[in-house]
Design an enzyme around this catalytic site. Sequence first.
Site, PDB file in Angstrom:
ATOM      1  N   ASP A 297     -24.318 -30.528 -25.394  1.00 36.58           N
ATOM      2  CA  ASP A 297     -25.316 -30.304 -24.345  1.00 36.58           C
ATOM      3  C   ASP A 297     -25.856 -28.878 -24.472  1.00 36.58           C
ATOM      4  OD1 ASP A 297     -26.775 -30.741 -22.006  1.00 36.58           O
ATOM      5  OD2 ASP A 297     -25.094 -30.308 -20.681  1.00 36.58           O
TER       6      ASP A 297
ATOM      7  N   GLU B 145     -16.565 -34.425 -30.457  1.00 38.62           N
ATOM      8  CA  GLU B 145     -17.039 -34.234 -29.084  1.00 38.62           C
ATOM      9  C   GLU B 145     -17.687 -35.514 -28.559  1.00 38.62           C
ATOM     10  OE1 GLU B 145     -17.146 -32.907 -26.381  1.00 38.62           O
ATOM     11  OE2 GLU B 145     -17.555 -30.770 -26.363  1.00 38.62           O
ATOM     12  N   ASP B 146     -17.700 -35.652 -27.247  1.00 37.71           N
ATOM     13  CA  ASP B 146     -18.441 -36.759 -26.654  1.00 37.71           C
ATOM     14  C   ASP B 146     -19.934 -36.461 -26.632  1.00 37.71           C
ATOM     15  OD1 ASP B 146     -18.142 -34.700 -24.808  1.00 37.71           O
ATOM     16  OD2 ASP B 146     -17.495 -35.971 -23.154  1.00 37.71           O
TER      17      ASP B 146
ATOM     18  N   PHE C 265     -28.061 -37.351 -17.187  1.00 36.00           N
ATOM     19  CA  PHE C 265     -26.600 -37.280 -17.081  1.00 36.00           C
ATOM     20  C   PHE C 265     -26.018 -38.666 -17.333  1.00 36.00           C
ATOM     21  CE2 PHE C 265     -22.395 -36.919 -15.240  1.00 36.00           C
ATOM     22  CZ  PHE C 265     -21.991 -35.711 -15.794  1.00 36.00           C
TER      23      PHE C 265
ATOM     24  N   ARG D 231     -15.117 -43.177 -16.837  1.00 40.05           N
ATOM     25  CA  ARG D 231     -14.719 -43.021 -18.249  1.00 40.05           C
ATOM     26  C   ARG D 231     -14.431 -44.370 -18.897  1.00 40.05           C
ATOM     27  NH1 ARG D 231     -13.766 -37.560 -19.264  1.00 40.05           N
ATOM     28  NH2 ARG D 231     -12.780 -36.354 -17.616  1.00 40.05           N
TER      29      ARG D 231
HETATM   30  P1  5GP Z   1     -21.787 -28.038 -23.425  1.00 36.06           P
HETATM   31  O1  5GP Z   1     -20.697 -27.012 -23.531  1.00 36.06           O
HETATM   32  O2  5GP Z   1     -22.410 -28.414 -24.737  1.00 36.06           O
HETATM   33  O3  5GP Z   1     -22.829 -27.680 -22.388  1.00 36.06           O
HETATM   34  O4  5GP Z   1     -21.166 -29.310 -22.775  1.00 36.06           O
HETATM   35  C1  5GP Z   1     -20.247 -30.020 -23.380  1.00 36.06           C
HETATM   36  C2  5GP Z   1     -19.481 -30.852 -22.396  1.00 36.06           C
HETATM   37  O5  5GP Z   1     -20.142 -31.031 -21.147  1.00 36.06           O
HETATM   38  C3  5GP Z   1     -19.308 -32.244 -22.942  1.00 36.06           C
HETATM   39  O6  5GP Z   1     -18.198 -32.299 -23.772  1.00 36.06           O
HETATM   40  C4  5GP Z   1     -19.170 -33.067 -21.695  1.00 36.06           C
HETATM   41  O7  5GP Z   1     -17.812 -33.081 -21.296  1.00 36.06           O
HETATM   42  C5  5GP Z   1     -19.985 -32.347 -20.668  1.00 36.06           C
HETATM   43  N1  5GP Z   1     -21.326 -32.980 -20.542  1.00 36.06           N
HETATM   44  C6  5GP Z   1     -22.505 -32.521 -20.983  1.00 36.06           C
HETATM   45  N2  5GP Z   1     -23.506 -33.393 -20.707  1.00 36.06           N
HETATM   46  C7  5GP Z   1     -22.921 -34.436 -20.080  1.00 36.06           C
HETATM   47  C8  5GP Z   1     -23.416 -35.683 -19.566  1.00 36.06           C
HETATM   48  O8  5GP Z   1     -24.600 -36.047 -19.629  1.00 36.06           O
HETATM   49  N3  5GP Z   1     -22.490 -36.501 -18.994  1.00 36.06           N
HETATM   50  C9  5GP Z   1     -21.161 -36.177 -18.905  1.00 36.06           C
HETATM   51  N4  5GP Z   1     -20.370 -37.063 -18.323  1.00 36.06           N
HETATM   52  N5  5GP Z   1     -20.660 -35.026 -19.391  1.00 36.06           N
HETATM   53  C10 5GP Z   1     -21.545 -34.172 -19.971  1.00 36.06           C
HETATM   54 MG    MG Z   2     -16.432 -32.897 -23.574  1.00 35.59          MG
END
Ligand code: 5GP
Ligand code: MG
Length: 188
Positions: free
Chosen positions: A109, A105-106, A158, A171
């Site tokens: 969150d 994963e990137d 963010f 990106r």
């Molecule tokens: P989660 O399901 O854990 O809330 O979110 C996962 C996805 O939300 C990440 O894979 C990413 O694509 C997006 N995301 C969450 N936080 C950020 C952030 O600070 N910046 C960006 N660009 N994407 C985020």
């Molecule tokens: Mg993602």
Amino acid sequence: MKNESCISADVERVLFSETQLHEIVERIAAEIERDYRDCTQPLLLVGILKGSFVFLSDLVRALHLPCRVDFMSVKSYNGTQSSGKPVIRLDLKEPIEGMHLLLVEDILDSGNTLSFLREILPQRGPASIKICTLLDKPDRRTRDIHADYVGAVIPDAFVVGYGLDYDEKYRNLPYVGVLKPSVYEHKE
Ligand code: 5GP
Ligand code: MG
């Protein structure tokens, strides 16, 4: 052109430079190598699209282990806010029975995306499932989930760059930076 001289005007501050990202990737690759070196079943790296594509491409090249690569896309995010239940938009190409899965994963969150995958993928019979994330934002976690490999823990901001987008932009920035709130305020 030097990286420092082309910081996007929309980025408030750089969190991780190209050099720092390189060091992070090398460290994680060494950890993965140590843990999977003696595995007999195949290791499958699953990139969670789109955000992980830059990280994954650096990670596989730093990893001195036989491995396969596949991708999934899970949609649950709009703008800067995580929204609702994830749905699979792109699934794995092959069966994963008996394989060691490493979800790449990137950023972790809320935890929605990865806890959803952790819930559904065991039904397909992999040998194991672990999680590798470049960034971890624990302040916003709503699910009981943790990553086995973490590049860096970051505060609740963010971020964009190195694969991470805001509305499909940024990106391609070679670093990770905090996006200026003025870019997304009044737009959501
Ligand atoms: P989660 O399901 O854990 O809330 O979110 C996962 C996805 O939300 C990440 O894979 C990413 O694509 C997006 N995301 C969450 N936080 C950020 C952030 O600070 N910046 C960006 N660009 N994407 C985020
Ligand atoms: Mg993602």
